[in-house]
Scaffold this active site. Structure first.
Site, PDB file in Angstrom:
ATOM      1  N   HIS A  52     -13.693   5.728   9.022  1.00 48.49           N
ATOM      2  CA  HIS A  52     -14.563   4.567   8.887  1.00 48.49           C
ATOM      3  C   HIS A  52     -13.837   3.322   9.383  1.00 48.49           C
ATOM      4  CE1 HIS A  52     -12.273   4.424   5.131  1.00 48.49           C
ATOM      5  NE2 HIS A  52     -12.698   3.201   4.900  1.00 48.49           N
ATOM      6  N   HIS A  54     -12.827   0.284   8.185  1.00 47.28           N
ATOM      7  CA  HIS A  54     -12.000  -0.682   7.468  1.00 47.28           C
ATOM      8  C   HIS A  54     -10.612  -0.802   8.095  1.00 47.28           C
ATOM      9  CE1 HIS A  54     -14.638  -0.433   3.595  1.00 47.28           C
ATOM     10  NE2 HIS A  54     -15.131  -1.252   4.504  1.00 47.28           N
ATOM     11  N   ASP A  56      -7.592  -1.097   7.084  1.00 46.75           N
ATOM     12  CA  ASP A  56      -6.456  -0.280   6.641  1.00 46.75           C
ATOM     13  C   ASP A  56      -6.581   1.173   7.086  1.00 46.75           C
ATOM     14  OD1 ASP A  56      -8.599   0.029   4.828  1.00 46.75           O
ATOM     15  OD2 ASP A  56      -7.259   0.648   3.210  1.00 46.75           O
ATOM     16  N   HIS A  57      -7.620   1.479   7.873  1.00 46.85           N
ATOM     17  CA  HIS A  57      -7.788   2.808   8.455  1.00 46.85           C
ATOM     18  C   HIS A  57      -7.738   2.796   9.977  1.00 46.85           C
ATOM     19  CE1 HIS A  57      -9.083   4.883   4.659  1.00 46.85           C
ATOM     20  NE2 HIS A  57      -9.173   3.611   4.323  1.00 46.85           N
ATOM     21  N   HIS A 108     -19.526   4.583   0.945  1.00 45.56           N
ATOM     22  CA  HIS A 108     -18.471   3.571   0.979  1.00 45.56           C
ATOM     23  C   HIS A 108     -18.737   2.602   2.122  1.00 45.56           C
ATOM     24  CE1 HIS A 108     -14.500   1.850   0.408  1.00 45.56           C
ATOM     25  NE2 HIS A 108     -14.186   2.122   1.663  1.00 45.56           N
ATOM     26  N   ASP A 154     -12.195   7.241   2.343  1.00 45.73           N
ATOM     27  CA  ASP A 154     -12.399   6.566   1.057  1.00 45.73           C
ATOM     28  C   ASP A 154     -13.678   7.013   0.355  1.00 45.73           C
ATOM     29  OD1 ASP A 154     -10.089   5.199   1.580  1.00 45.73           O
ATOM     30  OD2 ASP A 154     -11.033   3.248   1.891  1.00 45.73           O
ATOM     31  N   HIS A 192      -5.820   7.195  -0.214  1.00 47.79           N
ATOM     32  CA  HIS A 192      -5.146   6.254  -1.111  1.00 47.79           C
ATOM     33  C   HIS A 192      -4.531   6.983  -2.297  1.00 47.79           C
ATOM     34  CE1 HIS A 192      -6.482   2.421   0.664  1.00 47.79           C
ATOM     35  NE2 HIS A 192      -7.608   3.062   0.954  1.00 47.79           N
TER      36      HIS A 192
END
Length: 279
Positions: A52, A54, A56-57, A108, A154, A192
């Site tokens: 996805h 975001h 941090d990905h 998410h 996530d 995570h």
């Protein structure tokens, strides 16, 4: 094939799957841990899988693509660092001789996907050793993927699930149902290290769940040794994760008493709201 969780930021894992020569990474929010691992292990990065949009990905995707020439595969319905090959649920890709299936899991984010791979499906890539069972000692961080692998970003966490930012509770519940229907031996490679906080919440929801209590003790011991709690398995998650257990009487009764929720999506939504507020 060897599976490694590469720590990134405060609590992210970037998953590295390699055969001793070539590698795949999943959700590289930071390029540096990946580049360091590639150099240390003498690996060539061949593919980058993204779940996805975001930061941090995807934050390390462009640098890794430029540094290694790796192909990038990501969800069709989300903003991604171009160029990449976009995929949708039901698509498959064969990478390093392994067949990866794309699963749509909105909730998410609106276009979130998961990547599912069963290494046993290709005889030439069948692992030579099995990973110890839950509760047995295991080498820190390294896993022989002797069972199916689920890279779920996530959407599903050990003991929890992702916050619902762009989808709906009904979508997230349906997505978790899809993942829960995969083989019980599937290793849950989420992004995570949220396990201990998730399990504290799970214990509040189901204080009488003995399997949950045992698993929480196991995970506390792992973290005390600075070892990852991941990957989990779907067999474990079905026993301890309240978001996969929201239709069971104990969880339903807890949410009826707390929020007056009785219908299955309302129960799930109330459970997610409680988790958002839980401290």
């Amino acid at each position: 094939m060897t599976l490694l969780p590469l720590p990134a930021f405060d609590d992210n894992y970037i998953w590295l799957l390699h055969d001793g020569h070539q590698a795949i990474v999943v959700d590289p929010g930071d390029a540096q841990p990946v580049l360091q691992a590639l150099q240390a292990l003498g690996l060539q990065l061949r593919a980058i899988l993204v779940t996805h949009h975001h930061a941090d990905h995807i934050g390390g995707v462009a640098m890794l693509r430029e540094a290694t020439g790796a192909a990038v595969y990501g969800p069709a319905g989300e903003e991604m660092p171009e160029p990449l090959e976009r995929v949708v649920g039901g698509d498959t890709r064969t990478l390093l001789g392994l067949r990866f299936e794309v699963i749509d899991v909105p909730g998410h984010t609106a276009g979130h996907i998961a990547w599912f791979c069963d290494p046993r499906g290709t005889a030439s890539h069948a692992p030579k050793c099995a990973e110890p069972a839950w509760g047995s000692p295991a080498p820190a961080g390294a896993h022989a993927p002797s069972a199916p692998l689920l890279f779920c970003g996530d959407t599903l966490f050990s003991g929890g699930c992702g916050r619902i930012f762009e989808g709906t509770p009904a979508q997230m519940l349906a997505s978790l149902d899809t993942l829960a229907a995969l083989p019980a031996s599937t290793r849950v490679c989420c992004a995570h290290e949220y396990t201990l906080s998730n399990l504290r919440f799970a214990c509040a929801v189901e204080p009488g769940n003995a399997a949950l209590q045992r698993y929480a003790e196991h995970c506390v011991q792992l973290r005390a040794r600075q070892q990852p709690t991941l990957p989990s398995t779907l067999a474990i998650e079905r026993e301890i994760n309240p978001f996969l257990r929201s239709r069971l009487p104990g969880v339903r009764e807890a949410m009826r008493a707390r929020a007056g929720a009785t219908e299955e999506v309302a129960v799930f939504a109330a459970l997610r709201t409680w988790k958002n507020e839980f401290r």
